[in-house]
Write a protein that holds these residues in place. Structure first.
Motif, PDB file in Angstrom:
ATOM      1  N   GLU A   1      27.437  29.717  -9.914  1.00 49.59           N
ATOM      2  CA  GLU A   1      27.530  31.032 -10.537  1.00 49.59           C
ATOM      3  C   GLU A   1      26.508  31.967  -9.917  1.00 49.59           C
ATOM      4  O   GLU A   1      25.433  31.565  -9.499  1.00 49.59           O
TER       5      GLU A   1
ATOM      6  N   GLN B   1      24.479  34.088 -11.120  1.00 48.91           N
ATOM      7  CA  GLN B   1      23.167  34.237 -11.708  1.00 48.91           C
ATOM      8  C   GLN B   1      22.183  33.196 -11.171  1.00 48.91           C
ATOM      9  O   GLN B   1      20.994  33.256 -11.433  1.00 48.91           O
TER      10      GLN B   1
ATOM     11  N   GLU C   1      18.981  42.665 -17.109  1.00 49.70           N
ATOM     12  CA  GLU C   1      19.422  43.243 -18.383  1.00 49.70           C
ATOM     13  C   GLU C   1      18.244  43.882 -19.127  1.00 49.70           C
ATOM     14  O   GLU C   1      18.360  44.982 -19.676  1.00 49.70           O
TER      15      GLU C   1
ATOM     16  N   GLU D   1      25.870  46.132 -19.793  1.00 47.88           N
ATOM     17  CA  GLU D   1      26.833  45.082 -19.437  1.00 47.88           C
ATOM     18  C   GLU D   1      27.679  45.501 -18.234  1.00 47.88           C
ATOM     19  O   GLU D   1      27.940  44.705 -17.327  1.00 47.88           O
ATOM     20  N   GLU D   2      28.076  46.769 -18.215  1.00 46.79           N
ATOM     21  CA  GLU D   2      28.890  47.281 -17.105  1.00 46.79           C
ATOM     22  C   GLU D   2      28.126  47.217 -15.776  1.00 46.79           C
ATOM     23  O   GLU D   2      28.670  46.764 -14.761  1.00 46.79           O
TER      24      GLU D   2
ATOM     25  N   GLN E   1      27.458  43.611 -14.550  1.00 41.75           N
ATOM     26  CA  GLN E   1      28.675  43.025 -13.970  1.00 41.75           C
ATOM     27  C   GLN E   1      28.926  43.577 -12.567  1.00 41.75           C
ATOM     28  O   GLN E   1      29.270  42.829 -11.648  1.00 41.75           O
ATOM     29  N   ARG E   2      28.725  44.892 -12.392  1.00 46.04           N
ATOM     30  CA  ARG E   2      28.931  45.515 -11.081  1.00 46.04           C
ATOM     31  C   ARG E   2      27.961  44.942 -10.055  1.00 46.04           C
ATOM     32  O   ARG E   2      28.328  44.635  -8.920  1.00 46.04           O
TER      33      ARG E   2
ATOM     34  N   GLN F   1      26.304  42.069 -10.271  1.00 49.33           N
ATOM     35  CA  GLN F   1      26.553  40.639 -10.091  1.00 49.33           C
ATOM     36  C   GLN F   1      27.708  40.395  -9.120  1.00 49.33           C
ATOM     37  O   GLN F   1      27.673  39.474  -8.308  1.00 49.33           O
ATOM     38  N   ASP F   2      28.711  41.252  -9.181  1.00 49.40           N
ATOM     39  CA  ASP F   2      29.860  41.114  -8.287  1.00 49.40           C
ATOM     40  C   ASP F   2      29.480  41.322  -6.820  1.00 49.40           C
ATOM     41  O   ASP F   2      30.188  40.851  -5.924  1.00 49.40           O
TER      42      ASP F   2
END
Length: 280
Positions: free
Chosen positions: A2, A4, A24, A38-39, A42-43, A45-46
């Motif tokens: 993953e 992270q 975060e 959160e948005e 996620q961006r 992390q991608d």
């Protein structure tokens, strides 16, 4: 694996595991709500890849925050903004004086004190509750550099040289003196241990715990003008050269923006940004 758990490269060159929790936390600290945090997480992390630098991650998060609300981005870039107080380090001394002033200290910058052996120019003198604090600032212009043991060693020798003449004054208005070492980065373990042993007060980005520079700035809402996302680098330098270091100062001395030829509309946007940061 993953994302992270990807390895990222810190400014010091050290490789560590990517911590989504830290990202975060820093985003929430900017004032962004849970949905926006959160948005962005996620961006980011991608777009992670093994070896990505922390600078790249922060730049991406900053860019996404700025698109949503400039004040969030300003608070998020606080650490970088402190580095932008260079290169001389003098604005950093003014900044530290400002933080202490708004914490109830009487402060002076750049005073020359006669020591037992030689005179010394002291970065900041701060008086409060019967104690005269002799403060020396060590400014680093880039991330990853720690304040090593040589700094408190040197500063302690200067402090001890001025301490005797100060405390022997018959007309002194203080009961005690205390030597401080302040840095915008972090202390090495040896520097921390020596400072503690020598009786110096150490203040850095994250020390003392829960009362370091970061916490004090946020608690007092005393942000440097370099956090602004609306001022250009040239405008920031113009203001720093005139000892306008705090956003709060610019709100009160907004005529400097007129000297810069800033239009009325842009001037109002800049002042609104400053007022929002300072909660004025």
């Amino acid at each position: 694996m993953e994302k992270q758990y990807f390895e990222i490269t810190k400014s010091s060159g050290e490789k560590v595991r990517f911590s989504m929790a830290k990202l975060e936390k820093s985003l929430k600290h900017s004032g962004a709500n849970d949905a926006l945090v959160e948005e962005i997480v996620q961006r980011v992390q991608d777009e992670l890849y093994p070896g990505i630098t922390t600078r790249e991650i922060h730049n991406r998060a900053f860019s996404l925050l700025k698109k949503k609300k400039s004040v969030y981005a300003s608070k998020y870039k606080l650490k970088k903004a402190i580095y932008e107080l260079g290169p001389s380090g003098f604005p950093f001394e003014r900044f530290i004086s400002g933080i202490l002033h708004y914490s109830g200290y009487e402060t002076k910058v750049g005073e020359v004190l006669q020591g037992t052996c030689v005179p010394h120019e002291i970065d900041v003198l701060a008086y409060k509750n019967g104690t005269l604090n002799i403060i020396e600032c060590k400014f680093h212009g880039e991330d990853g550099l720690k304040c090593n043991v040589k700094i408190p060693l040197y500063i302690n020798s200067r402090y001890n040289d001025v301490k005797g003449p100060l405390e022997s004054k018959k007309d002194k208005h203080f009961e005690n003196t205390l030597g401080w070492v302040v840095t915008n980065t972090r202390f090495s373990i040896d520097a921390h241990d020596y400072g503690k042993c020598a009786g110096l007060y150490l203040l850095s980005w994250d020390h003392p715990k829960d009362d370091g520079l970061k916490e004090r700035i946020d608690r007092l809402r005393l942000y440097p003008i370099t956090v602004s996302t609306l001022l250009s680098n040239r405008e920031k330098q113009f203001l720093l050269n005139r000892d306008v270091v705090l956003c709060r100062q610019l709100v009160h001395d907004s005529f400097y923006l007129d000297h810069l030829g800033v239009s009325n509309g842009r001037k109002q946007r800049i002042l609104n940004e400053m007022k929002s940061l300072c909660n004025l």
